[in-house]
Scaffold this motif. Structure first.
Motif, mmCIF file in Angstrom:
data_model
loop_
_atom_site.group_PDB
_atom_site.id
_atom_site.type_symbol
_atom_site.label_atom_id
_atom_site.label_comp_id
_atom_site.label_asym_id
_atom_site.label_seq_id
_atom_site.Cartn_x
_atom_site.Cartn_y
_atom_site.Cartn_z
ATOM 1 N N GLU A 128 0.889 -1.330 -0.098
ATOM 2 C CA GLU A 128 -0.050 -0.236 -0.060
ATOM 3 C C GLU A 128 0.874 1.094 -0.020
ATOM 4 N N ASP A 129 2.125 0.967 0.026
ATOM 5 C CA ASP A 129 3.000 2.200 0.121
ATOM 6 C C ASP A 129 3.358 3.059 -1.232
ATOM 7 N N VAL A 130 3.661 4.214 -1.169
ATOM 8 C CA VAL A 130 4.251 4.815 -2.461
ATOM 9 C C VAL A 130 5.695 5.084 -1.948
ATOM 10 N N CYS A 131 6.514 4.452 -2.849
ATOM 11 C CA CYS A 131 7.920 4.505 -2.522
ATOM 12 C C CYS A 131 8.744 5.476 -3.460
ATOM 13 N N GLN A 132 9.358 6.505 -2.973
ATOM 14 C CA GLN A 132 10.024 7.320 -3.805
ATOM 15 C C GLN A 132 11.408 7.091 -3.853
ATOM 16 N N VAL A 133 11.850 6.475 -4.872
ATOM 17 C CA VAL A 133 13.427 6.225 -5.003
ATOM 18 C C VAL A 133 14.094 7.297 -5.548
ATOM 19 N N SER A 134 14.877 8.049 -4.541
ATOM 20 C CA SER A 134 15.586 9.140 -4.967
ATOM 21 C C SER A 134 17.268 8.974 -5.010
ATOM 22 N N SER A 150 11.447 -2.361 -4.345
ATOM 23 C CA SER A 150 10.104 -1.798 -4.111
ATOM 24 C C SER A 150 9.064 -2.121 -4.842
ATOM 25 N N HIS A 151 9.418 -2.570 -6.268
ATOM 26 C CA HIS A 151 8.577 -3.464 -7.116
ATOM 27 C C HIS A 151 8.268 -5.028 -6.223
ATOM 28 N N LYS A 152 9.255 -5.550 -5.699
ATOM 29 C CA LYS A 152 9.045 -6.919 -5.198
ATOM 30 C C LYS A 152 7.937 -6.767 -3.924
ATOM 31 N N VAL A 153 8.114 -5.664 -3.300
ATOM 32 C CA VAL A 153 7.044 -5.400 -2.145
ATOM 33 C C VAL A 153 5.923 -5.103 -2.714
ATOM 34 N N GLY A 154 5.727 -4.763 -3.956
ATOM 35 C CA GLY A 154 4.381 -4.090 -4.689
ATOM 36 C C GLY A 154 3.993 -2.794 -4.186
ATOM 37 N N CYS A 155 5.099 -1.995 -3.706
ATOM 38 C CA CYS A 155 4.689 -0.568 -3.580
ATOM 39 C C CYS A 155 4.474 0.119 -4.818
ATOM 40 N N LEU A 156 3.844 1.101 -4.752
ATOM 41 C CA LEU A 156 3.684 2.081 -6.160
ATOM 42 C C LEU A 156 5.267 2.772 -6.175
ATOM 43 N N THR A 157 5.902 2.599 -7.098
ATOM 44 C CA THR A 157 7.518 2.942 -7.233
ATOM 45 C C THR A 157 7.431 4.427 -7.763
ATOM 46 N N LEU A 158 7.932 5.205 -7.503
ATOM 47 C CA LEU A 158 8.306 6.401 -8.174
ATOM 48 C C LEU A 158 9.688 6.421 -8.464
ATOM 49 N N PRO A 159 10.172 6.311 -9.621
ATOM 50 C CA PRO A 159 11.721 5.959 -9.931
ATOM 51 C C PRO A 159 12.120 7.598 -10.366
ATOM 52 N N MET A 160 12.428 8.341 -9.155
ATOM 53 C CA MET A 160 12.483 9.553 -9.403
ATOM 54 C C MET A 160 14.248 9.878 -9.716
ATOM 55 N N SER A 161 14.922 8.871 -9.086
ATOM 56 C CA SER A 161 16.439 9.291 -9.289
ATOM 57 C C SER A 161 16.766 10.302 -8.756
ATOM 58 N N SER A 162 18.094 10.974 -8.628
ATOM 59 C CA SER A 162 18.507 12.096 -7.778
ATOM 60 C C SER A 162 18.300 13.289 -8.604
ATOM 61 N N GLY A 163 18.289 14.515 -7.877
ATOM 62 C CA GLY A 163 18.307 15.689 -8.523
ATOM 63 C C GLY A 163 17.031 16.259 -8.961
ATOM 64 N N ASN A 164 16.948 17.547 -9.523
ATOM 65 C CA ASN A 164 15.576 18.265 -9.581
ATOM 66 C C ASN A 164 14.917 18.404 -8.245
ATOM 67 N N THR A 165 15.372 18.723 -7.299
ATOM 68 C CA THR A 165 14.888 18.663 -5.944
ATOM 69 C C THR A 165 13.452 19.475 -5.853
ATOM 70 N N GLU A 166 13.189 20.179 -6.897
ATOM 71 C CA GLU A 166 11.978 20.875 -7.198
ATOM 72 C C GLU A 166 10.668 19.891 -7.461
ATOM 73 N N ARG A 167 11.107 19.055 -8.390
ATOM 74 C CA ARG A 167 10.293 18.052 -9.048
ATOM 75 C C ARG A 167 10.157 17.072 -7.846
ATOM 76 N N SER A 193 14.613 21.618 1.743
ATOM 77 C CA SER A 193 14.116 22.137 0.672
ATOM 78 C C SER A 193 12.408 22.325 0.910
ATOM 79 N N LEU A 194 12.036 21.562 1.604
ATOM 80 C CA LEU A 194 10.420 21.213 1.881
ATOM 81 C C LEU A 194 10.124 22.559 2.891
ATOM 82 N N GLU A 195 11.207 22.690 3.687
ATOM 83 C CA GLU A 195 10.968 23.822 4.557
ATOM 84 C C GLU A 195 10.793 25.172 3.956
ATOM 85 N N ASP A 196 11.778 25.330 2.975
ATOM 86 C CA ASP A 196 12.041 26.660 2.264
ATOM 87 C C ASP A 196 10.715 26.731 1.402
ATOM 88 N N ALA A 197 10.154 25.609 0.962
ATOM 89 C CA ALA A 197 9.008 25.763 0.132
ATOM 90 C C ALA A 197 7.596 26.081 1.106
#
Ligand code: ADP
Ligand code: ZN
Length: 435
Positions: A128-134, A150-167, A193-197
């Motif tokens: 049931e998790d949404v897993c952001q891989v940064s 994350s795929h094996k666990v069955g999470c919704l995987t966000l393959p963000m990679s690193s960088g582009n912190t705003e995105r 960055s979250l705090e700054d935003a």
């Protein structure tokens, strides 16, 4: 009670784990001897035959492998099977010199991803998790490893990679990411960055973070937990042994369980190579137990740590490794004194500074110079010279009492030290340029 990805093995009685290890090591040594001429030569030189290895107790008879061996064997010298069976390569980040390339068969990839899945489930992850891989994707193992887990666990995987912190932040908030995977330094940066935003820690849906690939202190863990409003779990690994997931933290957060059904761990004296008794501090050495593509026997990690078999409240029976207390090649010798970046980080966080710093070591007139650039936190910031100097003096004194030598401290305004989206660059040792 903990959740497990593979409960039976993760909580197996010690005798059962040992039985599995003994069975696998015999096969693994035979596989290496028959398929890796480089290691066969090392064994022949030492006069060890595959038949001499009957159980993990005999591992100490085998020769060590070092990063230099892997560099010498680059690229195909330590390959354990025909190239036609290899489906993937990954490579080290080259923190300490020439890159090392590792090879994987499909089975190797599957087992690696299972190790990462164990880490995600230990951190509370479910389908049931949404897993952001940064972590970075590509040759670096962080992204692909956690993505697969994350795929094996069955999470919704966000393959963000690193960088582009705003995105990163936009996806995290819009999609309601619940688990964040990245380096601890990038996690700290995302928190900032979250705090700054304008977000507060409770505004995000994150519950856990899985952070590794570089050293981080307990103080930094608390900072990150506070700024993101999560529980932060450590994960350890190295490209040579597949990548992240060799060891992972459970809810006890007191060391990382080593996936002992796949890796046999020893602690040795880095100077003599002698195996040390349990509980002693030394260099961590891994023997892969079921690798096909890139099987490594007695690989010296250069990471210094302690193993513990104390019973863990999570129910897992795998041995636990402490956080690496620095890698032996991370240590700087400044004016004859051994200094680890982790000691400096500990002082900074204890004294109320953010974990943003850079250490610059150089040589002037045959003497080592030792400068640390440290950011003020926004609350501490002042433009009064006398106040800044007083802060610098007191921080120098705190450093001197921890390290035995006093660095020159330079306090700089908040947000001026370059942030890292992967592994942080903490040390600039300019002495190496003169050598
Ligand atoms: P490189 O040696 O080029 O950095 P890797 O990307 O494979 O190559 O990094 C592996 C190394 O990263 C480990 O040997 C260890 O020193 C460090 N590392 C990995 N995970 C952790 C962790 N959780 N804590 C401390 N150090 C870690
Ligand atoms: Zn545990």
């Amino acid at each position: 009670m903990s959740n497990y990805y593979q409960k039976e093995i993760e909580t197996a009685p010690r005798e059962e784990i040992l039985r599995i290890q003994n069975e696998k090591i015999v096969k693994q040594v035979k596989h290496v001897y028959e398929n890796v001429p480089y290691y066969r030569d090392l064994m022949d030189k030492k006069g060890v035959k595959p038949e001499d290895i009957k159980s993990v107790d005999d591992i100490k008879k085998l020769p060590f492998l070092t990063k230099d061996d892997l560099r010498e064997g680059y690229p195909y010298g330590l390959l354990g099977t025909d190239l036609k069976n290899i489906v993937r390569i990954q490579s080290t980040s080259g923190t300490t010199g020439r890159r090392v390339v590792a090879f994987y068969t499909q089975k190797d990839v599957d087992l690696w991803e299972e190790c990462c899945a164990r880490a995600i489930v230990a951190a509370g992850g479910t389908n049931e998790d949404v897993c952001q891989v940064s972590y970075g994707y590509g040759l670096f193992t962080g992204g692909p490893g956690l993505n697969g887990g994350s795929h094996k666990v069955g999470c919704l995987t966000l393959p963000m990679s690193s960088g582009n912190t705003e995105r990163q932040i936009q996806f995290m908030m819009d999609l309601g990411a619940t688990i964040l995977c990245c380096t601890p330094s990038y996690a700290a940066y995302i928190g900032e960055s979250l705090e700054d935003a304008g977000y507060k820690p409770e505004d995000n849906k994150l519950k856990a973070g899985i952070f590794g690939a570089e050293p981080w202190t307990e103080e930094m863990r608390r900072e990150i937990e506070k700024s993101l409003g999560i529980k932060a779990y450590d994960i350890y690994g190295l490209t040579e042994t597949s990548g992240p997931g060799v060891a992972f933290e459970c809810e006890e957060q007191s060391g990382m369980h080593i996936n002992e059904d796949h890796f046999y761990a020893e602690i040795i004296d880095p100077d003599t190579g002698e195996v040390l008794p349990e509980g002693e501090k030394g260099e961590l050495v891994f023997t892969s137990l079921d690798k096909e593509g890139f099987p490594l026997l007695r690989y010296r990690t250069r990471d210094i740590c302690i193993l513990s078999r104390e019973k863990c409240s999570c129910g897992r029976t795998f041995v636990k490794m402490s956080k690496p207390l620095g890698r032996s090649d991370d240590m700087m010798i400044i004016r004859g004194v051994n200094v680890f970046p982790s000691q400096i980080e500990t002082v900074l966080l204890k004294e109320g500074y953010p974990p943003n710093y850079q250490i610059v070591v150089d040589r002037a007139k045959n003497n080592d110079t030792f400068d640390i650039y440290v950011e003020f936190s926004p609350e501490q910031f002042s433009d009064k010279v006398s106040e800044i100097q007083a802060h610098e003096r007191s921080l120098t004194a705190a450093m001197r009492s921890m390290l035995g030598i006093g660095p020159k401290i330079h306090l700089v305004p908040p947000r001026t030290i370059e942030r890292s989206e992967g592994k942080a660059v903490r040390v600039i040792d300019k002495r190496k340029l003169h050598d």
